[in-house]
Design a protein around this motif. Structure first.
Motif, short mmCIF file in Angstrom:
data_model
loop_
_atom_site.label_atom_id
_atom_site.label_comp_id
_atom_site.label_asym_id
_atom_site.label_seq_id
_atom_site.Cartn_x
_atom_site.Cartn_y
_atom_site.Cartn_z
N ILE A 227 0.87 -1.18 0.00
CA ILE A 227 0.00 0.00 0.00
C ILE A 227 0.90 1.22 0.00
O ILE A 227 1.88 1.31 0.75
CB ILE A 227 -0.92 0.03 1.25
CG1 ILE A 227 -1.87 -1.20 1.25
CG2 ILE A 227 -1.70 1.32 1.32
CD1 ILE A 227 -2.71 -1.30 2.50
N VAL A 228 0.52 2.21 -0.91
CA VAL A 228 1.27 3.47 -1.01
C VAL A 228 0.35 4.60 -0.56
O VAL A 228 -0.82 4.63 -0.95
CB VAL A 228 1.76 3.72 -2.44
CG1 VAL A 228 2.55 5.01 -2.52
CG2 VAL A 228 2.61 2.54 -2.94
N THR A 229 0.92 5.49 0.32
CA THR A 229 0.12 6.63 0.81
C THR A 229 0.91 7.90 0.57
O THR A 229 2.14 7.88 0.41
CB THR A 229 -0.16 6.51 2.31
OG1 THR A 229 1.07 6.55 3.03
CG2 THR A 229 -0.90 5.21 2.64
N ASP A 230 0.15 9.04 0.57
CA ASP A 230 0.86 10.30 0.52
C ASP A 230 1.24 10.72 1.93
O ASP A 230 1.03 9.95 2.87
CB ASP A 230 -0.03 11.38 -0.17
CG ASP A 230 -1.36 11.59 0.53
OD1 ASP A 230 -1.45 11.17 1.76
OD2 ASP A 230 -2.30 12.13 -0.06
N VAL A 231 1.77 11.92 2.07
CA VAL A 231 2.23 12.35 3.39
C VAL A 231 1.08 12.57 4.35
O VAL A 231 1.28 12.66 5.56
CB VAL A 231 3.07 13.65 3.28
CG1 VAL A 231 4.37 13.38 2.53
CG2 VAL A 231 2.27 14.74 2.60
N GLY B 98 12.97 7.15 8.65
CA GLY B 98 12.96 6.78 7.25
C GLY B 98 12.41 5.39 7.01
O GLY B 98 12.11 5.05 5.85
N SER B 99 12.24 4.56 8.08
CA SER B 99 11.69 3.22 7.88
C SER B 99 11.24 2.64 9.23
O SER B 99 11.70 3.08 10.29
CB SER B 99 12.73 2.29 7.23
OG SER B 99 13.81 2.07 8.11
N ILE B 100 10.37 1.64 9.15
CA ILE B 100 10.01 0.82 10.33
C ILE B 100 9.96 -0.63 9.86
O ILE B 100 9.63 -0.91 8.71
CB ILE B 100 8.65 1.25 10.91
CG1 ILE B 100 7.53 1.19 9.85
CG2 ILE B 100 8.71 2.60 11.58
CD1 ILE B 100 6.16 1.45 10.42
N ALA C 141 7.66 -0.43 6.52
CA ALA C 141 7.40 0.72 5.62
C ALA C 141 8.69 1.53 5.42
O ALA C 141 9.59 1.53 6.26
CB ALA C 141 6.32 1.60 6.20
N ASN C 142 8.71 2.26 4.27
CA ASN C 142 9.83 3.16 3.95
C ASN C 142 9.27 4.49 3.40
O ASN C 142 8.16 4.52 2.85
CB ASN C 142 10.75 2.54 2.89
CG ASN C 142 11.55 1.37 3.46
OD1 ASN C 142 12.40 1.55 4.31
ND2 ASN C 142 11.25 0.17 2.99
N ILE C 143 10.04 5.59 3.54
CA ILE C 143 9.64 6.93 3.05
C ILE C 143 9.88 7.02 1.54
O ILE C 143 10.92 6.58 1.03
CB ILE C 143 10.43 8.04 3.78
CG1 ILE C 143 10.05 8.04 5.28
CG2 ILE C 143 10.15 9.42 3.17
CD1 ILE C 143 8.62 8.39 5.54
N LEU C 144 8.92 7.65 0.81
CA LEU C 144 9.09 7.96 -0.62
C LEU C 144 9.50 9.43 -0.73
O LEU C 144 8.88 10.29 -0.09
CB LEU C 144 7.79 7.73 -1.40
CG LEU C 144 7.31 6.25 -1.51
CD1 LEU C 144 5.96 6.19 -2.19
CD2 LEU C 144 8.32 5.41 -2.26
N HIS D 65 14.23 15.99 -5.08
CA HIS D 65 14.98 16.89 -4.20
C HIS D 65 15.18 16.28 -2.80
O HIS D 65 15.73 16.94 -1.92
CB HIS D 65 14.22 18.23 -4.04
CG HIS D 65 14.04 18.92 -5.38
ND1 HIS D 65 15.09 19.48 -6.11
CD2 HIS D 65 12.91 19.12 -6.14
CE1 HIS D 65 14.64 20.01 -7.23
NE2 HIS D 65 13.29 19.79 -7.29
N GLY D 66 14.63 15.06 -2.65
CA GLY D 66 14.81 14.38 -1.37
C GLY D 66 13.75 14.70 -0.34
O GLY D 66 13.87 14.31 0.82
N ASN D 67 12.76 15.36 -0.79
CA ASN D 67 11.70 15.68 0.17
C ASN D 67 10.69 14.55 0.25
O ASN D 67 10.34 13.92 -0.76
CB ASN D 67 10.99 16.96 -0.25
CG ASN D 67 11.94 18.16 -0.22
OD1 ASN D 67 12.71 18.30 0.71
ND2 ASN D 67 11.89 18.99 -1.24
N PRO D 68 10.14 14.25 1.47
CA PRO D 68 9.15 13.17 1.63
C PRO D 68 7.87 13.52 0.88
O PRO D 68 7.37 14.62 1.00
CB PRO D 68 8.88 13.13 3.13
CG PRO D 68 10.05 13.79 3.77
CD PRO D 68 10.52 14.83 2.79
N VAL D 69 7.42 12.53 0.10
CA VAL D 69 6.18 12.74 -0.63
C VAL D 69 5.14 11.68 -0.28
O VAL D 69 3.99 11.76 -0.70
CB VAL D 69 6.44 12.73 -2.15
CG1 VAL D 69 7.29 13.93 -2.56
CG2 VAL D 69 7.10 11.41 -2.58
#
Length: 828
Positions: A2-6, A57-59, A80-83, A87-91
């Motif tokens: 599952i992919v979510t936004d911020v 950045g992850s769990i 989970a991991n951060i997307l 520019h390296g910003n979390p999305v």
């Protein structure tokens, strides 16, 4: 996936996510808030995990539960991991969720299994443990912690475990554990200390080893067997208690198999009853206990009878090992022991009881015979006083035949005066438990004559119930005549006592004066009336002598006679006078009932005694004067005799070979005789002047021999070692005179012997020599004063000395064999 936004809105997913959450298409799930898929109770921790995700950045492996479209909760393991953008910003975030429902079911089942195991261990009081070799720890179950009283989760090692083991068992436990480490079984019981209390546990273990024998680990159990041990002790104590009771019961107990008749057990009393040891009985047929019978089946008759009729008691006989037949009563019963039925027989030896019954029967027959042959009349009566039986003597004294006497009331042949006085209260007295003293009645015979009888009565009982009474009647007609004669004799005694000038008295066993003659009124100043009121013997005695009187009075009433005793008598007016009392006990039917005596006034006697003492004192003074005169006379006379002897000596020198010499020698002999007479008078004067004491006979004899015999031609045999007699210093003179006599008159004496013979009441001191001896007609004469060849005083002095000592002497020798003097000394 599952992919979510911020903001947590779902932007994508794969097919596995749609299937897991049961959504029909992506369109149905896209745009939904991810938190709406989380069960309410897990949402807080999920939010915390999202914060950690954006922070780190992850769990990884985060567990929570999702809710599908049907509302079913699904446990998942989530990572989970951060997307990020370019520019390296979390999305947003991408997460992988793995369905762990089956694993959760397995864990729940395992958890329930552990709960069940713990409960089972608690019920069984059996804990478990595992040995973790890698970490060197023991992993205990909850029940193991509970057994040892240790908080659950406390780290535990083998060394820590050993500290719980009771000090008495530590070496034993460690030795078995070390043996288990080398491959031997580990199955032991031992004690542990829990909070100061002792518990028992049973431990078992299985250790795991590699192919090379290296210990890999192990598993074991620890069971709390404290209650079991307690039950074992109680059971053992109970068994010991009942076995002890079985063994110590006084009656013999045998157990036998009801089918085979074989004895299976017996107690100690049983072995003693038959005189056999237990191994001789167990396994034998029970008929071995009984005498031989014609039918030699496996059961004895008494055993077979019990199996048929089952009575409570059986009378039988047993035979001992040595063949003795004894009577027994058997109480038999049966009981089940496992699949077998056992017969228990309790045997009571009644041999003595049977013998006593036979003896009782014989005794009763003997008693009947004795009653019939008894010289006294014996009657039995019912409660109404009616005769129910009598013996032959009863028929004889009453003159009635038995058919007329039985059924007759007692009062019909007892005179009315006597029966009214003696018998009316007798029944009640007997029924109240009293034992009446014998009493006298006069009986009327059939012919109308009377005879006197002394009656002894007692109750007759049947069990505890009074059935009547018995009377034994002794004909005392002759005794009555004797009593009349005694009264007449007492009358004469009293008349005679009145004629005596001394006090005659009688007193009862308490010391109360019951009779005095008239002389007592004069001596003591009391009137006849005062004596009749009960004066006591102590009132007649001065205070200083009363204790001595009481002591002698007790001797009298106990049957002893203290002999005459002097006391100070006390008159009514307080004056006193000396008296001597001679008294004896008064006996009636062999029993002391009082005393009787005579009191003699010693006043005149004392005056006479005083006068006698004064006379003796004067005589002693006179004797002393005579002694002094005697000593002075002997001294002066001896001086004159010395002058005579000196002049005789000078004359003999002047007149040698002259006939005058014979006359001079006669003068010398006469002077020598005078000297001996003086010596005799000196010795005789000493007789009785010394107190007698214990004197050593051997020493006195040795000293006398040394003085009398100055040569070695005579041998003395002194056999009186350790012998002492009551004598004084004249004992040596006694022996001297005997030795001097032997030497002068024995003619050929070479040996003198003195010895003694002891008898129960006397001692014989025997003096003998081997001289010519003494003729029979001279044996008495030699002790007479002046008899003999010398002065005639030697043996006379010896006899007088013996008399002073209380001895006697006589010549007991045989002429031609030597003289023998036997001195007898009384020792009692």
């Amino acid at each position: 996936m599952i992919v979510t936004d911020v903001h947590g809105n779902i932007t994508d997913c794969n097919m596995e996510a749609l299937n897991l959450l049961e959504f029909p298409s992506k369109a149905a799930i896209l745009g939904k808030d991810y938190y709406d898929l989380i069960v309410t109770e897990d949402q807080p921790k999920v939010r915390e995990s999202i914060k950690e995700l954006f922070k780190n950045g992850s769990i990884n492996r985060f567990e929570c539960s999702l809710v599908n479209s049907s509302g079913l909760e699904i446990p998942v393991e989530y990572s989970a991991n951060i997307l990020r953008d370019s520019h390296g910003n979390p999305v947003g975030a991408i997460g992988l969720a793995r369905n762990i429902s089956e694993r959760k079911k397995a864990e729940d089942a395992l958890r329930q299994s552990q709960i069940d195991l713990n409960r089972a261990q608690a019920v069984a009081k059996t804990g478990s443990w595992r040995l973790d070799i890698q970490h060197d720890v023991l992993l205990w179950s909850d029940e193991t912690y509970r057994i040892f009283g240790v908080p659950k989760g406390t780290p535990m090692t083998y060394e820590a475990f050993l500290k719980f083991v009771h000090p008495e068992d530590r070496v034993y436990v460690d030795q078995n554990w070390q043996a288990a480490l080398s491959g031997k079984p580990y199955d032991i019981e031992h004690k542990i200390i829990v909070n100061g209390n002792v518990k028992w546990i049973q431990e078992k273990a299985e250790l795991e080893f590699s192919e090379n024998g290296i210990l890999l680990g192990g598993f074991g159990t620890a069971q709390d067997i404290t209650d079991l041990k307690k039950m074992e002790r109680e059971l053992k104590n109970s068994e010991e208690k009942y076995r002890k009771q079985f063994e110590e019961v006084l009656d013999a107990v045998f157990l036998a198999d009801s089918e085979t008749g074989v004895l299976v057990d017996c107690n100690r009393a049983a072995t003693e009853l038959v005189g056999r040891e237990k191994p001789e009985l167990i396994g034998q047929l029970q008929r071995i206990l009984h005498p031989e019978e014609d039918d030699l089946g496996k059961f004895s008759k008494v055993f077979a009878d019990f199996l048929k009729t089952r009575p409570d008691f059986l009378e039988s006989q047993i035979v001992t090992k040595n063949g003795e037949i004894r009577d027994v009563i058997i109480r038999a019963s049966s009981f089940k022991l496992g699949k077998k039925t056992l017969i228990q027989g309790i045997f009571r030896d009644v041999t003595e009881q049977k013998r006593m019954e036979r003896d009782l029967q014989q005794s009763e027959e003997k008693y009947r015979s004795m009653i019939e042959q008894a010289p006294d009349a014996i009657f039995t009566f019912d409660l109404n006083g009616t005769v129910t039986s009598c013996n032959q003597a009863g028929l004889t004294v009453t003159g009635y035949p038995e058919r007329e006497l039985v059924g007759k009331a007692f009062a019909e042949f007892v005179s009315f005066v006597d029966s009214s006085k003696e018998l009316f209260g007798l029944y009640n007295f007997l029924f109240d438990g009293g034992v009446p003293e014998p009493f006298e009645v006069s009986f009327l015979t059939k012919s109308g004559d009377t005879f006197f009888g002394e009656v002894h009565t007692s109750l007759l009982k049947q069990g505890d119930k009074i059935a009547g009474f018995q009377a034994i009647v002794r004909d005392i007609t002759e005794r009555k005549k004797a009593e009349d004669a005694l009264r007449e004799s007492e009358k004469r005694f009293r008349e005679l006592s009145e004629m005596l000038p001394e006090v005659v008295f009688e007193a009862d066993s308490r010391g109360v004066i019951t009779f005095v003659n008239h002389e007592a009124y004069t001596k003591f100043g009391y009137s006849e009336e005062e004596f009749s009121k009960g004066l006591t013997t102590l009132q007649m005695i001065a205070a200083e002598d009363q204790k001595r009187v009481q002591k002698n009075f007790h001797k009298l009433v106990s049957g002893k006679e203290p002999g005459p005793n002097e006391y100070l008598a006390l008159r009514k007016d307080g004056s006193t006078f000396p008296m001597i009392i001679n008294s004896t006990p008064v006996l009636r039917d062999g029993k002391v009932v009082g005393i009787r005596g005579v009191m003699v006034d010693l006043t005149e006697h004392m005056k006479t005694e005083k006068a006698l003492k004064e006379t003796l004192t004067k005589m002693e003074a006179l004797n002393e004067k005579l002694s002094v005169v005697g000593k002075l006379t002997r001294h002066d006379t001896r001086n004159k005799l010395s002058v005579i002897l000196n002049n005789v000596y000078l004359a003999k020198q002047q007149l040698p070979d002259s006939r005058a010499t014979d006359y001079l020698e006669e003068i010398e002999s006469a002077v020598d005789q005078i000297e001996k007479i003086f010596e005799f008078s000196r010795m005789y004067q000493r007789l009785g002047t010394e107190n007698l004491s214990d004197v050593d006979v051997k020493k006195s004899l040795d000293e006398a021999f040394m003085l009398a015999c100055r040569s070695n031609q005579v041998e003395l045999g002194n056999e009186c070692e350790g012998l002492t007699v009551k004598a004084d210093s004249l004992l040596r003179q006694l022996f001297y005179n005997l030795i001097d006599n032997s030497l002068k008159h024995g003619e050929k004496v070479t040996k003198i012997r003195v010895y003694c013979k002891k008898e129960p009441d006397k001692l014989q001191l025997i003096y003998e020599d081997d001289g010519v001896g003494i003729a029979d007609d001279e044996k008495q004469l030699i002790f007479n004063e002046g008899y003999g060849k010398g002065t005639g005083y030697g043996l006379y002095l010896i006899q007088k000395t013996c008399e002073v000592y209380g001895w006697s002497i006589r010549e007991t020798g045989e002429l031609g064999k030597g003289a023998q003097f036997t001195i007898t000394v009384e020792t009692t």
